[in-house]
Design an enzyme around this catalytic site. Structure first.
Site, short mmCIF file in Angstrom:
data_model
loop_
_atom_site.label_atom_id
_atom_site.label_comp_id
_atom_site.label_asym_id
_atom_site.label_seq_id
_atom_site.Cartn_x
_atom_site.Cartn_y
_atom_site.Cartn_z
N GLU A 12 0.84 -1.19 0.00
CA GLU A 12 0.00 0.00 0.00
C GLU A 12 0.87 1.23 0.00
OE1 GLU A 12 -3.73 0.17 2.35
OE2 GLU A 12 -3.10 -1.81 3.07
N GLY A 13 0.39 2.29 -0.64
CA GLY A 13 1.14 3.55 -0.65
C GLY A 13 0.16 4.71 -0.64
N ALA A 14 0.69 5.91 -0.79
CA ALA A 14 -0.14 7.11 -0.77
C ALA A 14 -1.13 7.10 -1.93
CB ALA A 14 0.75 8.35 -0.84
N TYR A 15 -0.71 6.47 -3.05
CA TYR A 15 -1.52 6.47 -4.28
C TYR A 15 -2.69 5.49 -4.20
CZ TYR A 15 1.13 2.27 -4.70
OH TYR A 15 1.66 1.04 -4.42
N GLY A 16 -2.55 4.42 -3.40
CA GLY A 16 -3.55 3.36 -3.40
C GLY A 16 -2.97 2.04 -2.94
N VAL A 17 -3.36 0.98 -3.62
CA VAL A 17 -2.99 -0.35 -3.15
C VAL A 17 -2.59 -1.24 -4.33
CG1 VAL A 17 -5.41 -1.16 -3.26
CG2 VAL A 17 -3.85 -2.24 -1.67
N ASP A 126 13.11 7.52 -8.89
CA ASP A 126 12.76 6.92 -7.59
C ASP A 126 13.28 5.49 -7.49
OD1 ASP A 126 11.72 6.99 -5.02
OD2 ASP A 126 9.73 6.35 -5.64
#
Length: 298
Positions: A12-17, A126
């Site tokens: 999971e991250g800030a953008y979604g899953v 990144d």
């Protein structure tokens, strides 16, 4: 999503899953990146569209393959080939680093992925262990997560805040908006060091500490960097301790790194961005000569 069964959550991250799924028709296991935000969020929309656009032109065996992209109820879904592990998993399982041959094979594949991106005027921006997927069966590596990637266009200022701090080149830490492909090269050097002994090469606790940690190993900033440092209001009133006698990369990896690997690392981790090896030059270095079957020579 009707044609997929969800098998679990990968991350999971800030953008979604990211979900591990199975195609009901073919039984193929895939990774599906599901974005949180709907189309209304303009910034997120632009970022995701840029990622899709870049991924659609990236066709290389060391870059994760985008199989399809679709929308459901305003949300974007990206379907990727599924890869079992990330380099972060490998590092967590090997706290003292991996053997030299594994470092060589993984670095070679990362260099190939970067060379392909750079040849197509894409900077990834990144590169970090979480974004390097690895199949444990054969150590095949895939570069993933192009959310921060950008296509280079002449004289367009770039955002200064990209890349996780430990893998960020000095020019990024100093707030430059006119950096180039060299920032990806720097990150490759950091990854190479971390694979060698299991420890992040430059583990700073803040941006200014990160700059100090780099100088402790490589020596003082360049005059151009120093000028940026003094101009940046974020660093107002801060001075660095004396770094005229750096630890050096040789001392850091004493007896851990063969001579040819050190030669490559020293060609990558250079303070002056223009003096860093290009991805193409990296692949021509003698250290990669012994890597068979991976196309590491260009």
């Amino acid at each position: 999503m009707n044609k997929y069964d969800v098998l679990g959550v990968v991350g999971e991250g800030a953008y979604g899953v990211v979900l591990k799924c199975k195609n009901k028709d073919t039984n193929e296991v895939v990774a599906i990146k599901k974005f949180k935000e709907s189309e209304e969020d303009e910034v997120v929309r632009k970022t995701t569209l840029r990622e899709v656009k870049i991924l659609r032109i990236m066709r290389h065996e060391n870059i994760v393959q985008l199989k399809e992209a679709f929308r459901r109820k305003g949300k974007l879904y990206l379907v990727f080939e599924f890869v079992e592990k990330s380099m972060l998993d490998i590092l967590e399982a090997n706290p003292n680093g991996v053997d030299t041959e594994t470092v060589r094979v993984l670095t070679c594949q990362l260099a190939r992925a970067i060379e392909y991106c750079h040849r197509h005027d894409v900077i990834h921006r990144d590169i970090k262990p979480e974004n390097l997927l690895i199949n444990p069966a054969d150590n095949a590596l895939r570069l993933c997560d192009f959310g921060f990637a950008r296509t280079m266009s002449a004289d367009t200022p770039l955002t200064d805040y990209v890349a996780t701090r430990w893998y960020r080149a000095p020019e990024l830490l100093l707030g430059s908006t006119h950096y180039g492909k060299d920032v990806d090269i720097w990150a490759v050097g950091c990854i190479m060091g971390e694979l060698t002994d299991g420890q992040p090469l430059f583990a700073g606790e803040s941006e200014v500490d990160q700059l100090f940690v780099i100088q402790k190993v490589l020596g003082p900033l360049t005059p151009e960097h120093m000028e940026m440092f003094l101009r940046n209001p974020r660093f107002l009133g801060i001075q660095f301790p004396d770094v005229s006698r750096p630890e050096t990369l040789e001392k850091r990896y004493l007896r851990r790194m063969p001579k040819l690997q050190m030669q490559l690392l020293k060609g990558i981790l250079v303070m002056e961005p223009r003096r860093r090896l290009s991805a193409r030059e990296m692949l021509r270095m003698p250290w990669f000569e012994a890597v068979q079957g991976l196309g590491c020579r260009v």
